[in-house]
Design an enzyme around this catalytic site. Structure first.
Site, PDB file in Angstrom:
ATOM      1  N   LYS A   1      29.693  27.477   0.948  1.00 53.35           N
ATOM      2  CA  LYS A   1      30.652  27.252  -0.330  1.00 53.35           C
ATOM      3  C   LYS A   1      30.463  26.321  -1.560  1.00 53.35           C
ATOM      4  CE  LYS A   1      34.466  24.773  -0.255  1.00 53.35           C
ATOM      5  NZ  LYS A   1      34.862  24.157  -1.487  1.00 53.35           N
ATOM      6  N   ASN A   2      30.009  25.342  -0.664  1.00 48.13           N
ATOM      7  CA  ASN A   2      29.527  23.372  -1.589  1.00 48.13           C
ATOM      8  C   ASN A   2      27.923  24.262  -2.468  1.00 48.13           C
ATOM      9  OD1 ASN A   2      32.353  22.911  -2.012  1.00 48.13           O
ATOM     10  ND2 ASN A   2      31.456  21.197  -0.294  1.00 48.13           N
TER      11      ASN A   2
ATOM     12  N   CYS B   1      40.918  20.190  -4.523  1.00 44.65           N
ATOM     13  CA  CYS B   1      42.165  19.734  -3.425  1.00 44.65           C
ATOM     14  C   CYS B   1      43.116  18.794  -3.937  1.00 44.65           C
ATOM     15  CB  CYS B   1      41.593  19.767  -2.387  1.00 44.65           C
ATOM     16  SG  CYS B   1      41.053  21.372  -1.427  1.00 44.65           S
TER      17      CYS B   1
ATOM     18  N   ARG C   1      40.463  11.826  -8.285  1.00 43.85           N
ATOM     19  CA  ARG C   1      38.953  12.093  -8.412  1.00 43.85           C
ATOM     20  C   ARG C   1      38.085  12.368  -9.251  1.00 43.85           C
ATOM     21  NH1 ARG C   1      39.131  18.166  -4.715  1.00 43.85           N
ATOM     22  NH2 ARG C   1      36.702  17.123  -4.425  1.00 43.85           N
TER      23      ARG C   1
ATOM     24  N   ASP D   1      34.423  16.375   5.254  1.00 43.68           N
ATOM     25  CA  ASP D   1      35.590  17.916   4.895  1.00 43.68           C
ATOM     26  C   ASP D   1      35.711  18.439   6.366  1.00 43.68           C
ATOM     27  OD1 ASP D   1      33.390  19.321   2.015  1.00 43.68           O
ATOM     28  OD2 ASP D   1      35.647  17.624   2.776  1.00 43.68           O
TER      29      ASP D   1
ATOM     30  N   ARG E   1      40.232  29.337   0.561  1.00 46.30           N
ATOM     31  CA  ARG E   1      39.210  29.186  -0.598  1.00 46.30           C
ATOM     32  C   ARG E   1      37.668  28.612  -0.174  1.00 46.30           C
ATOM     33  NH1 ARG E   1      41.195  24.058  -3.592  1.00 46.30           N
ATOM     34  NH2 ARG E   1      39.396  24.468  -4.502  1.00 46.30           N
TER      35      ARG E   1
END
Ligand code: EPZ
Length: 422
Positions: free
Chosen positions: A22-23, A118, A123, A307, A399
């Site tokens: 995903k990232n 999230c 952040r 994660d 997601r």
């Protein structure tokens, strides 16, 4: 309301295939803006963050088709003036901030809504902003709802990150590929997806060396060209399925992985008493002994990934003895423990440290996901718990986990997704 129901206590068995990271995909899709042509990107996971990014790219003027795991995208006619159309999508995710580096490098101007993501901490994006300014850009309104950046020209320089920020490393790499001269990023993030995005940019004609190490060198080129690419397997999804096997005392082989990305995860599972066997592109996890308590601290790669902290927290609830987790990356990543305590777990946390005393078993309950990776933790808790667990707020899980209900079903779990009240 959509819910997942899991009748827990079944050991998972069989094989599960991991999709693209995903990232990495969330960096490569905006990076296609720099290619300015037609790129075919393979191994793209089918998750809502990807579909959100496709919507962003189409509104910016790209032509996109997405079928199976292949994303074809032509960014010839992308126009930064269209960025005013993507406020909602941009605030729905953190990775929209990569549009800053990509649009700045190609057009010298960008204005987008502040990124979301999230709720696991403040952040900020100060490292990103400081990096763009070091390259000669002018940043306006960085503390409002929008970020606006302009640069007549970007000039390569040395950039030293106070923290090995994944997002800032990628964003500065995107901006620096067409800057004049050389840019050196010191204390760069080393995650597999940082390296993958650099590899894609190099396929498009960029001159990047050192990606995957803590010093990345970028020699600016006039422009990039289109290139096809296949995305690296998802280290975090692979680790999540490894932990599912351990939590259910199962025997699961996770395929289409890169073993070197999973070493630290394997090390922790072996410490807890699992058998972990690697092949060229697969890893087999067998959970056939009582789990032992361990201590865990999250660190930038190649340390233990933040994660996977939440999925590991579930495992530690089921271990014999007392465990400690030190979460060194985000300041608000323990809220999932409150959901586990509803299931009989014995956990508490203060600041960046969590204390977990193992229990014989978790009891089913109605629980909800507080963020993407907490959603995975809730699934693992449901798989291990006695009785039927009900999980809500599935939008977080959607997601980041490609077809996870189908994949857990295929591994022998008793899981179903329902839509009540329709
Ligand atoms: C990326 O987030 C990932 N997101 C996160 O994955 C992942 O947890 C994180 O990297 C760490 O590996 C994406 O790739 C889209 P950071 P990012 O910059 O870029 C602070 C998931 O579940 N910081 O390495 O935000 C920051 O607040 C998500 O897939 C600043 O202070 O991570 C955090 O405490 C969750 N200023 C720490 O650094 C900045 O300018 C690490 O952040 C940037 C970051």
């Amino acid at each position: 309301m959509e819910k997942i129901l899991i009748k827990g206590g079944k050991a998972l068995h069989g094989q599960v295939e991991v999709m693209g990271a995903k990232n990495a995909a969330l960096g490569i899709i905006p990076a296609t803006i720099l290619a300015g042509g037609y790129c075919s990107i393979k191994n793209v996971p089918d998750i809502s963050d990807i579909r959100n990014y496709i919507s962003i790219m189409e509104k910016l003027g790209a032509v996109v088709s997405y079928s199976g795991d292949r994303l074809d995208i032509d960014t010839t006619f992308v126009d930064p003036a269209n960025a005013g159309l993507i406020d909602e999508e941009a605030t729905n995710m953190r990775a929209s901030y990569y549009l800053l580096g990509a649009l700045l490098a190609r057009f010298g101007t960008v204005r987008i809504a502040f990124p979301g993501g999230c709720d696991i901490g403040a952040r900020p994006i100060d490292f990103h902003i400081e990096g763009f300014q070091a390259l000669g850009a002018t940043v306006i309104g960085e503390n409002s709802d929008y970020i606006e950046i302009h640069a007549d020209r970007l000039i390569g320089c040395n950039i030293d990150f106070a923290f090995a920020s994944v997002g800032a490393t990628i964003n500065i790499m995107l901006a620096a590929v067409t800057a004049e001269g050389e840019t050196v990023i010191n204390n760069a993030a080393r995650e597999p997806h940082v390296e993958d995005i650099a590899n894609y940019l190099n396929c498009c004609g960029a001159l990047i060396t050192g990606a995957g190490t803590s010093q990345i060198r970028i020699t600016g080129v006039k422009s990039l060209h289109a290139a096809d690419y296949s995305i690296v397997p998802d280290q975090i999804t692979a680790g999540t399925y490894m932990i599912c096997a351990a939590a259910t005392k199962g025997d699961v082989t996770v395929t289409r992985i890169i073993p070197e990305h999973l070493g630290i995860i394997a090390e922790k599972l072996i410490q807890m008493g699992c058998d972990v066997l690697f092949g060229d592109d697969y890893v087999r996890v067998i959970g056939n002994r009582p789990l032992k308590a361990i201590n865990l601290e999250t660190m930038p790669y190649p340390g233990f990934p933040t994660d996977l902290q939440q999925p590991m927290g579930v495992l530690m609830c089921l271990a014999e003895g007392d465990s400690i987790i030190d979460e060194n990356i985000f300041e608000n990543r323990f809220r999932y423990l409150e959901e586990l305590n509803k299931m009989g777990a014995k956990t508490r946390y203060e600041g960046s440290r969590a204390y977990i005393s193992g229990v014989a078993s978790l009891k089913s309950d109605r629980i909800h996901s507080t963020d993407l990776r907490a959603g995975a933790a809730m699934l693992i808790a449901g798989l291990a718990a006695e009785g039927t667990t009900e999980i809500t707020d599935l939008q977080h899980i959607d997601r980041g986990y490609d077809r996870i209900v189908e994949k857990l079903l295929a591994l022998g779990s008793d899981i179903v997704r329902i839509n009540e009240g329709q």
